[in-house]
Design an enzyme around this catalytic site. Structure first.
Site, PDB file in Angstrom:
ATOM      1  N   TYR A 159       0.781  -1.257  -0.036  1.00 37.18           N
ATOM      2  CA  TYR A 159       0.046  -0.121  -0.114  1.00 37.18           C
ATOM      3  C   TYR A 159       0.866   1.353  -0.026  1.00 37.18           C
ATOM      4  CZ  TYR A 159      -2.198   3.924   1.824  1.00 37.18           C
ATOM      5  OH  TYR A 159      -2.879   5.322   1.710  1.00 37.18           O
ATOM      6  N   HIS A 212      -2.798   1.249   7.610  1.00 34.34           N
ATOM      7  CA  HIS A 212      -3.978   1.064   6.543  1.00 34.34           C
ATOM      8  C   HIS A 212      -4.467  -0.284   6.923  1.00 34.34           C
ATOM      9  CE1 HIS A 212      -5.771   1.152   2.532  1.00 34.34           C
ATOM     10  NE2 HIS A 212      -5.472   2.266   2.707  1.00 34.34           N
ATOM     11  N   GLU A 236      -1.604   6.052  11.396  1.00 34.01           N
ATOM     12  CA  GLU A 236      -2.996   6.024  11.017  1.00 34.01           C
ATOM     13  C   GLU A 236      -3.871   4.753  11.010  1.00 34.01           C
ATOM     14  OE1 GLU A 236      -3.589   8.157   7.186  1.00 34.01           O
ATOM     15  OE2 GLU A 236      -5.641   7.092   6.680  1.00 34.01           O
ATOM     16  N   GLU A 339      -4.770  16.161   4.965  1.00 31.32           N
ATOM     17  CA  GLU A 339      -4.150  15.516   3.750  1.00 31.32           C
ATOM     18  C   GLU A 339      -4.071  16.279   2.672  1.00 31.32           C
ATOM     19  OE1 GLU A 339      -5.738  11.481   3.084  1.00 31.32           O
ATOM     20  OE2 GLU A 339      -3.886  10.835   2.140  1.00 31.32           O
TER      21      GLU A 339
HETATM   22  O1  EZ4 Z   1      -6.139   4.009   0.575  1.00 26.37           O
HETATM   23  O2  EZ4 Z   1      -8.439   6.626  -0.321  1.00 26.37           O
HETATM   24  O3  EZ4 Z   1      -4.707   7.732   4.063  1.00 26.37           O
HETATM   25  N1  EZ4 Z   1      -5.035   7.656   3.008  1.00 26.37           N
HETATM   26  C1  EZ4 Z   1      -5.480   6.220   2.512  1.00 26.37           C
HETATM   27  C2  EZ4 Z   1      -6.091   6.279   1.192  1.00 26.37           C
HETATM   28  C3  EZ4 Z   1      -6.676   5.264   0.823  1.00 26.37           C
HETATM   29  C4  EZ4 Z   1      -7.564   5.309  -0.289  1.00 26.37           C
HETATM   30  C5  EZ4 Z   1      -8.716   4.294  -0.830  1.00 26.37           C
HETATM   31  O4  EZ4 Z   1      -9.513   4.746  -1.936  1.00 26.37           O
HETATM   32  O5  EZ4 Z   1      -5.203   5.297   3.128  1.00 26.37           O
HETATM   33  O6  EZ4 Z   1      -4.920   6.381   0.114  1.00 26.37           O
HETATM   34 CO    CO Z   2      -5.315   5.883   5.179  1.00 25.40          CO
END
Ligand code: EZ4
Ligand code: CO
Length: 402
Positions: A159, A212, A236, A339
Site C-alpha cells: 500500500y 492501513h 493512522e 491530507e
Molecule cells: O487507501 O483513499 O490515507 N489515505 C489512504 C488512502 C486510501 C484510499 C482508498 O481509496 O489510506 O490512500
Molecule cells: Co489512510
C-alpha cells in the site's frame, strides 16, 4: 428559490469521479462530490433513482432539513453509499447558498479560525533508502509534514508505493488485483524506517504513517510503542477499526498519537473512540461522512474531548470534496492537519479549484460558495472506466485487510 434540476456525472480524467450538480430556478448551481472509490456507479444510481426526484422543488437554503430528509427520513440509514450521496447533496447546497449570498462557505460556518491550513504530503519509496530520499524531496519542496510509506523487504508490492513512473493510485482497471501481505515483515521493518527518517530529517518535520488497517490490536500496540521514540505526528488506522474497543488496549501502550476513520461515515462510528479519548485525530472524509453539515457536528463533538481533525484528502476524492474539506478546516477551532495529495494535471481539465499551496500550507480563496468549477463538456471526453481497489492475502493465501 427552488431546486429545478440535479444531474450526476461520472467521468474519468485519470481516475473516476462522481459529481452532482444541483441547479435552481434562479440559475444558480452547486457542486457535490459523490465519489466512492471502486463503487462509483452504486452512488450515482442511489442519487439518480432515490434522491434527485425527491430534491426537485425543495428550497436549497433548507440544508439541515434536506440532510435530515435523506438521513433520518430513509429507513435504511447510514453506510458508505448512502452517506456519500448525502455528502454530495449537502456540499452542493452549501455551494449554492454561498453563491446566492456572495460569500465563501467558510463565512457561513463560523468564519476564519486560521489564516492557512497545515497539510501533509505523501512520500513513497520502494526501499528504505528511496523513502528517505523522497521525504527529503518533500521537505525541500516546502512541506512541514510528510507521510512516509515504503516497500517492505520480502513483499512484492505494498500500500502507498507506486509502480515505476506512475503516480500512486490505489485503484486499477477492471476487477481487484490480489496483493500479498506479511504483518511480521512489516513490523520488523517500519520501526527501522522511522528511526532512520528521524535521524536523517531532524526533529522539526512532522512525520506520519498509515498502517492501513493491517495489524491486530496487539500488533498495533507493538507498532505504536516501537515508534514512540521517533515522535510521529500520528499513526493512522493501526487496526481495522470497526471494533472501537480495541483502541483501549492500543492506547494503553503508547503516547504515539492515533488517527482513525477514513472509512467511517457517521459520528456513530466514533462515539467510543472520542468519548473515551482513545484517539487524537478524526479522518472521516467530508465527502463520505454526510458532507459539511455532519463534519461540523463530528468536529464539534470531538472538540469537547480535545480530539482534532485530519480530514481525508486522497486523490480518490474530487477537487469538490477537497474544497469542502478546506472550508471546514478554515472555520473550525479544533483543526489538526489536512491530507493533501495533489491530483494529476489532467484533472484540471475538468475541475478548477480556488486554493493555492505555499510553503507547507494551503490557502483557500474567497470565491463565493465552495470555489470550484466543473466543465461538463471536458468531462464527457473522459468516460467512466471500471476500476477496483486491490484485495490482500497473507503469505499462506488467507484473505486479509487491504
Ligand atoms: O487507501 O483513499 O490515507 N489515505 C489512504 C488512502 C486510501 C484510499 C482508498 O481509496 O489510506 O490512500
Ligand atoms: Co489512510
Amino acid at each position: 428559490m427552488k431546486i429545478k434540476e440535479a444531474k450526476v456525472f461520472v467521468c474519468s480524467p485519470g481516475r473516476n469521479f462522481v459529481t452532482l450538480r444541483i441547479t435552481t430556478d434562479e440559475g444558480l448551481h452547486g457542486l457535490g462530490d459523490a465519489t466512492l472509490n471502486g463503487r462509483e456507479k452504486a452512488v450515482a444510481t442511489y442519487l439518480e433513482e432515490y434522491c434527485i426526484p425527491a430534491l426537485i422543488g425543495k428550497d436549497p437554503f433548507r440544508i439541515e432539513d434536506i440532510w435530515q430528509y435523506f438521513y433520518r427520513g430513509v429507513y435504511w440509514r447510514r453506510g458508505s453509499v448512502t452517506m456519500a450521496a448525502i455528502s454530495a447533496i449537502d456540499m452542493a447546497l452549501w455551494d449554492i447558498k454561498g453563491k446566492a449570498l456572495g460569500v465563501p462557505v467558510y463565512n457561513l460556518i463560523g468564519g476564519k479560525s486560521r489564516d492557512r491550513i497545515l497539510v501533509y504530503s505523501h512520500a513513497n519509496g520502494k526501499t528504505l533508502e528511496e523513502t528517505v530520499e523522497e521525504v527529503h524531496r518533500h521537505i525541500a519542496s516546502g512541506f512541514a509534514a510528510v507521510r512516509a510509506q515504503s516497500g517492505i523487504p520480502g513483499i512484492a508490492r505494498t500500500y502507498g508505493v507506486p509502480r515505476d513512473g506512475q503516480p500512486y493510485e490505489p485503484a486499477h482497471r477492471g476487477l481487484p488485483e490480489e496483493t500479498v501481505w506479511s504483518t511480521e515483515k512489516y513490523l520488523n521493518f517500519i520501526p527501522r524506517l522511522f528511526r532512520t527518517l528521524r535521524d536523517a530529517c531532524g526533529d522539526e518535520v512532522h512525520l506520519l504513517h498509515d498502517a492501513h488497517h493491517r495489524c491486530t490490536p496487539i500488533e498495533a500496540a507493538r507498532l505504536v510503542k516501537e515508534l514512540e521514540p521517533n515522535h510521529l505526528f500520528w499513526v493512522e488506522d493501526a487496526v481495522p477499526s470497526e471494533l472501537q474497543e480495541s483502541f483501549r488496549m492500543i492506547r494503553a501502550h503508547s503516547t504515539t498519537p492515533l488517527a482513525v476513520g477514513e472509512v467511517f461515515n457517521t459520528v456513530y462510528d466514533y462515539t467510543t473512540l472520542i468519548s473515551e479519548q482513545l484517539i487524537d485525530y478524526i479522518r472521516m472524509p467530508v465527502g463520505h461522512g454526510g458532507g459539511i453539515t455532519h463534519a461540523l457536528k463530528l468536529a464539534a463533538f470531538a472538540s469537547f474531548y480535545h480530539v482534532r481533525t485530519g480530514f481525508h484528502g486522497a486523490t480518490d476524492l474530487s477537487p469538490v470534496a477537497m474544497m469542502a474539506a478546506l472550508h471546514v478546516d478554515t472555520a473550525i477551532h479544533n483543526f489538526g492537519i489536512q491530507e493533501y495529495m495533489p491530483h494529476q494535471e489532467i484533472v484540471r481539465e475538468v475541475f478548477t479549484a480556488d486554493f493555492r499551496f505555499d510553503r507547507g500550507y494551503l490557502h483557500v480563496g474567497d470565491s463565493p460558495g465552495l470555489g470550484v468549477d466543473f466543465d461538463e463538456k471536458a468531462a464527457s471526453r473522459f468516460p467512466y472506466i471500471r476500476a477496483s481497489l486491490p484485495v490482500n492475502r497473507k503469505l499462506d493465501g488467507t484473505l486479509t485487510d487491504w
